[in-house]
Design an enzyme around this catalytic site. Sequence first.
Site, PDB file in Angstrom:
ATOM      1  N   GLU A 172      -5.129 -27.596  29.363  1.00 38.80           N
ATOM      2  CA  GLU A 172      -6.370 -28.149  28.838  1.00 38.80           C
ATOM      3  C   GLU A 172      -6.023 -29.387  27.886  1.00 38.80           C
ATOM      4  O   GLU A 172      -7.161 -30.187  27.600  1.00 38.80           O
ATOM      5  CB  GLU A 172      -7.038 -27.024  27.940  1.00 38.80           C
ATOM      6  CG  GLU A 172      -7.539 -26.056  28.721  1.00 38.80           C
ATOM      7  CD  GLU A 172      -8.593 -24.825  28.060  1.00 38.80           C
ATOM      8  OE1 GLU A 172      -9.227 -25.472  27.263  1.00 38.80           O
ATOM      9  OE2 GLU A 172      -8.446 -23.802  28.260  1.00 38.80           O
ATOM     10  N   THR A 226       0.959  -4.041   4.560  1.00 37.11           N
ATOM     11  CA  THR A 226       0.767  -4.287   5.900  1.00 37.11           C
ATOM     12  C   THR A 226       0.343  -5.604   6.165  1.00 37.11           C
ATOM     13  O   THR A 226       0.139  -5.958   7.343  1.00 37.11           O
ATOM     14  CB  THR A 226      -0.018  -3.235   6.413  1.00 37.11           C
ATOM     15  OG1 THR A 226      -1.359  -3.255   5.646  1.00 37.11           O
ATOM     16  CG2 THR A 226       0.542  -1.909   6.410  1.00 37.11           C
ATOM     17  N   ASP A 227      -0.415  -6.338   5.341  1.00 39.79           N
ATOM     18  CA  ASP A 227      -1.169  -7.620   5.528  1.00 39.79           C
ATOM     19  C   ASP A 227      -0.261  -8.518   5.916  1.00 39.79           C
ATOM     20  O   ASP A 227      -0.759  -9.390   7.054  1.00 39.79           O
ATOM     21  CB  ASP A 227      -1.825  -7.989   4.274  1.00 39.79           C
ATOM     22  CG  ASP A 227      -3.032  -7.108   3.996  1.00 39.79           C
ATOM     23  OD1 ASP A 227      -3.642  -6.333   4.746  1.00 39.79           O
ATOM     24  OD2 ASP A 227      -3.646  -7.404   2.833  1.00 39.79           O
ATOM     25  N   THR A 285       0.652  -1.244  -0.016  1.00 39.62           N
ATOM     26  CA  THR A 285       0.057  -0.093   0.030  1.00 39.62           C
ATOM     27  C   THR A 285       0.960   1.278   0.038  1.00 39.62           C
ATOM     28  O   THR A 285       0.486   2.314  -0.611  1.00 39.62           O
ATOM     29  CB  THR A 285      -1.001   0.098   1.225  1.00 39.62           C
ATOM     30  OG1 THR A 285      -1.780  -1.151   1.237  1.00 39.62           O
ATOM     31  CG2 THR A 285      -1.745   1.400   1.212  1.00 39.62           C
ATOM     32  N   TYR A 314      -7.361   1.566  -4.343  1.00 39.80           N
ATOM     33  CA  TYR A 314      -5.877   1.401  -5.016  1.00 39.80           C
ATOM     34  C   TYR A 314      -5.309   0.450  -5.424  1.00 39.80           C
ATOM     35  O   TYR A 314      -6.018  -0.580  -5.354  1.00 39.80           O
ATOM     36  CB  TYR A 314      -5.072   2.306  -3.924  1.00 39.80           C
ATOM     37  CG  TYR A 314      -4.966   1.376  -2.807  1.00 39.80           C
ATOM     38  CD1 TYR A 314      -3.848   0.282  -2.402  1.00 39.80           C
ATOM     39  CD2 TYR A 314      -5.524   1.427  -1.725  1.00 39.80           C
ATOM     40  CE1 TYR A 314      -3.661  -0.424  -1.451  1.00 39.80           C
ATOM     41  CE2 TYR A 314      -5.528   0.402  -0.534  1.00 39.80           C
ATOM     42  CZ  TYR A 314      -4.519  -0.305  -0.502  1.00 39.80           C
ATOM     43  OH  TYR A 314      -4.389  -1.255   0.402  1.00 39.80           O
ATOM     44  N   LYS A 336      -1.181  -7.000  13.179  1.00 41.81           N
ATOM     45  CA  LYS A 336      -2.024  -6.117  12.793  1.00 41.81           C
ATOM     46  C   LYS A 336      -3.416  -6.377  13.311  1.00 41.81           C
ATOM     47  O   LYS A 336      -3.867  -7.658  13.482  1.00 41.81           O
ATOM     48  CB  LYS A 336      -2.125  -6.244  11.077  1.00 41.81           C
ATOM     49  CG  LYS A 336      -3.016  -5.127  10.496  1.00 41.81           C
ATOM     50  CD  LYS A 336      -3.126  -5.257   9.008  1.00 41.81           C
ATOM     51  CE  LYS A 336      -3.775  -4.379   8.527  1.00 41.81           C
ATOM     52  NZ  LYS A 336      -3.734  -4.482   6.863  1.00 41.81           N
TER      53      LYS A 336
END
Length: 378
Positions: A333, A140-141, A61, A74, A213
């Site tokens: 657990e 950023t992903d 981006t 975009y 993120k």
Amino acid sequence: MTKHAARPASRRRNRTLMLTVPLVALALWSWGIDAAQAAEPGKDATAASLPRILVLATGGTIAGQADARATGAYKSGQITGEQLMQSVPGLDKLAKLNAEQISSIGSQDMNDKVWFALARRIQDAFDKNEADGILITHGTDTLEETAFFLDNVVRSDKPVVIVGSMRPATAVSADGPGNLYEAVQVAADPRSRGRGVMAVLNDKIQSARSITKTNTTSIETFSSPNDGPIGYVDTAGGIRFMTQAAGFKRTTYPLPAGEQLPRVEIVYSHANMDAVPIEDAISHGAKGIVLAGVGDGNTSKQALDALEAAAKKGIIVVRSTRVRSGFVTRNVEVDDDKNGFVVSEDLNPQKARVLTQLLIAGGVTGPAELQRAFTATW
């Protein structure tokens, strides 16, 4: 006669002045050039003293341009790293920048080939003393996964900084320029050595191990849920690290031969879960399975039985959690010792997958050895 005799003398003086003034001006101009030329070595010396930062651009981006398909739409990776560096005023006063384009993709398409290219170029630049620090521009992903991968394979105490943005370069209020400026500040700062790979976005410095993120669109998206940022940076107040640098003491893993890491799948736990996703991963050749479990890395009985059967076949099983923060603990657990499972500590599923891939590639496959490696990331 006296009056008329004086005129030629006056004219001679005037002619002398007319000749002298240009000569003086020429001399001053010449002196100015000489002075400027004399000052150039000092200017060059100042530039030479700036830290050398190698910029490796991958797209994302931060290098995006507007698209007419919708408001705010975009296309990622349309602007080169060189263009990004030139678009931010003042970067040349922080460091000597050299940009190289590794890829031009959105980070949803990040892959092993680009990871290996980044890792090799960074290591080569450090080994040959080509750079004092590295800056990576990235979407950023999957930024956190790339940062964590590099943190586990790069062997150097020199700073590696990864930066991105939530808004494209053409947005009215693009966050990329500010993030870029601050990322260069951090990469160029001597105090950044010995801190591993760092991400710099939105005035925060965060470690590759902890960053994740947390919001789909907000510029306040990245956080480190369990331990917080390692520092803060702004153009006015400079850099404030909140922790001491650990130095180059981290465990790193060699890149495997070829361009690909072993296949490790993430299986997401949910209500009414059965064994199908696990069986499907096994049928497609998974060497490891990371469970994005509910709560403390748990899942349904059917899914647990399928994971236990997978572990008995030699497939690595790592329990992580789909919950945003907290640790996955052994034998609380789930009977991890009996089932041959590994717990991810506080590594989220995507980072647990990266570490599992590196460990399998390095021949670490025993549950006890794997668990020690996960625990050692702290």
